[in-house]
Design a protein around this motif. Structure first.
Motif, PDB file in Angstrom:
ATOM      1  N   THR A 156       0.947  -0.882  -0.234  1.00 46.08           N
ATOM      2  CA  THR A 156      -0.056  -0.054   0.332  1.00 46.08           C
ATOM      3  C   THR A 156       0.854   1.107  -0.038  1.00 46.08           C
ATOM      4  OG1 THR A 156      -1.656  -1.209   1.439  1.00 46.08           O
ATOM      5  CG2 THR A 156      -1.736   1.299   0.778  1.00 46.08           C
ATOM      6  N   ILE A 162      -2.929   2.481  -4.996  1.00 43.14           N
ATOM      7  CA  ILE A 162      -2.572   3.386  -3.859  1.00 43.14           C
ATOM      8  C   ILE A 162      -0.956   3.367  -3.700  1.00 43.14           C
ATOM      9  CG2 ILE A 162      -2.631   4.399  -1.240  1.00 43.14           C
ATOM     10  CD1 ILE A 162      -5.526   2.843  -1.612  1.00 43.14           C
ATOM     11  N   ARG A 163      -0.615   2.626  -3.935  1.00 41.26           N
ATOM     12  CA  ARG A 163       1.010   2.540  -3.422  1.00 41.26           C
ATOM     13  C   ARG A 163       1.678   3.454  -4.149  1.00 41.26           C
ATOM     14  NH1 ARG A 163       3.698  -2.873  -4.354  1.00 41.26           N
ATOM     15  NH2 ARG A 163       3.074  -2.973  -6.271  1.00 41.26           N
ATOM     16  N   GLU A 174      -1.763   7.056  -6.555  1.00 44.02           N
ATOM     17  CA  GLU A 174      -3.084   7.107  -5.729  1.00 44.02           C
ATOM     18  C   GLU A 174      -3.813   8.319  -6.588  1.00 44.02           C
ATOM     19  OE1 GLU A 174      -4.321   9.451  -1.045  1.00 44.02           O
ATOM     20  OE2 GLU A 174      -2.307   8.640  -1.457  1.00 44.02           O
ATOM     21  N   GLN A 207      -8.167   8.009  -7.079  1.00 43.34           N
ATOM     22  CA  GLN A 207      -8.975   8.916  -7.333  1.00 43.34           C
ATOM     23  C   GLN A 207      -9.733  10.042  -8.837  1.00 43.34           C
ATOM     24  OE1 GLN A 207      -6.423  11.490  -5.212  1.00 43.34           O
ATOM     25  NE2 GLN A 207      -7.552  11.500  -3.040  1.00 43.34           N
ATOM     26  N   PRO A 229      -9.182   6.567  -1.824  1.00 38.51           N
ATOM     27  CA  PRO A 229      -8.467   5.769  -0.725  1.00 38.51           C
ATOM     28  C   PRO A 229      -8.101   5.713  -0.088  1.00 38.51           C
ATOM     29  CG  PRO A 229      -6.957   6.554  -2.237  1.00 38.51           C
ATOM     30  CD  PRO A 229      -8.973   7.654  -2.054  1.00 38.51           C
ATOM     31  N   LYS A 286      -6.816   2.420   3.300  1.00 43.67           N
ATOM     32  CA  LYS A 286      -5.635   2.655   3.817  1.00 43.67           C
ATOM     33  C   LYS A 286      -6.234   2.413   5.247  1.00 43.67           C
ATOM     34  CE  LYS A 286      -3.499   6.949   1.101  1.00 43.67           C
ATOM     35  NZ  LYS A 286      -3.151   7.719   1.680  1.00 43.67           N
TER      36      LYS A 286
END
Length: 295
Positions: free
Chosen positions: A29, A165-166, A169, A173, A179, A183
């Motif tokens: 992540t 996300i990693r 990100e 979106q 996210p 998270k």
């Protein structure tokens, strides 16, 4: 010798659970958690205190996971407002706050004197190699279950989202994904694994003090996943094994290097670990289990 090897294997499995939790948080992540040991401590103290009140370990160990996971929830909310570097500082501060609390709240944790007499796993088995093998078998089963769950997560839509996300990100979106919730879930799950590791540690050692939960523990876990390969479940496994092999093997260096005291040897070990981290970062940043076609 058999008892010594079994003890090393048990500690290695406990560290493997910690590495798997950090792999989920950072490797998959991208959340930089420098306070992993704080959740380890919460799990250890939760299970130890509850077991001393007479609760069975079958309840105290899950309670340790739940408590550590709940402690991660507000940290997850903070992560939504901070950049990666600031979040790393917050998590480090959190772990030190946890250690200060368990040091100062003597009415609950007995402060620097620690908590002795913690019920051990498989108390019905007399102390010896048989009891150690039983403990090792239990922790190995939990570790294998965690590895299986991690692999399922990686292959699931949830896993693909947290990897996005990693990696980017903002792009995630733009595709309409939020996210934030992912998270928080990742932090809770990774911290729950650390809580379970802490519970096993407490019931194996049977005596815990605040000085067992210093930032160096987090550093070792980071070292393990960097050596093995960030973002790979196999990397967490291999890296932890190699780290434990080095840490324990270096204990015998005093027999080879004359004139080195125990205090000097402890400092030398930490220095060598740091040097290995630098060398891996420069020459093998993808880790031993990373993509060999990339540098």
């Amino acid at each position: 010798m058999d008892a010594y090897l079994a003890a090393i294997a048990i500690i290695a499995l406990i560290y493997m659970l910690l590495s798997l939790g950090l792999t989920l948080q950072y490797g998959l992540t991208g959340l930089i958690n420098f306070g992993h040991v704080g959740f380890f401590a919460i799990g250890a103290y939760t299970s130890a205190l509850l077991s001393l009140q007479g609760l069975p370990l079958a309840l105290t160990i899950p309670a340790a996971a739940v408590t550590a996971g709940l402690a991660a929830w507000p940290i997850g909310l903070i992560s939504l407002r901070l950049r990666d570097d600031y979040f790393a500082i917050v998590t480090l501060g959190f772990s030190e706050t946890v250690r200060l609390v368990i040091t100062s709240e003597k009415w609950l944790t007995n402060g620097v004197q620690g908590i002795p007499g913690i019920p051990r796993l498989f108390e019905t088995i007399s102390v010896g190699i048989g009891a150690q093998l039983a403990v090792m078998g239990l922790i190995l089963a939990v570790t294998l279950a965690a590895i299986y769950a991690m692999r399922r997560i990686v292959a699931s839509p949830f896993g693909r989202v947290i990897e996005a996300i990693r990696d980017n990100e903002e792009a995630l979106q733009a595709l309409g994904k939020d996210p934030a919730g992912f998270k928080i879930q990742v932090l809770i799950l990774g911290s729950a694994l650390a809580g379970i590791a802490g519970a096993f540690y407490a019931h194996y050692i049977t005596y815990i003090v605040p000085d067992q939960f210093i930032p160096l523990v987090t550093f070792y876990v980071w070292m393990a996943i960097i050596i093995g390969g960030v973002g790979r479940v196999s990397g967490a496994i291999v890296g932890t094994g190699l780290l434990m092999l080095f840490l324990e093997g270096s204990r015998f260096l005093r027999d080879i290097v004359p004139g080195v005291s125990e205090v000097e040897m402890a400092s030398l070990r930490i220095g060598v670990v740091g040097l290995l981290l630098v060398l891996f970062t420069i020459y093998r940043p993808q880790g031993l289990m990373g993509d060999f076609t990339k540098r």
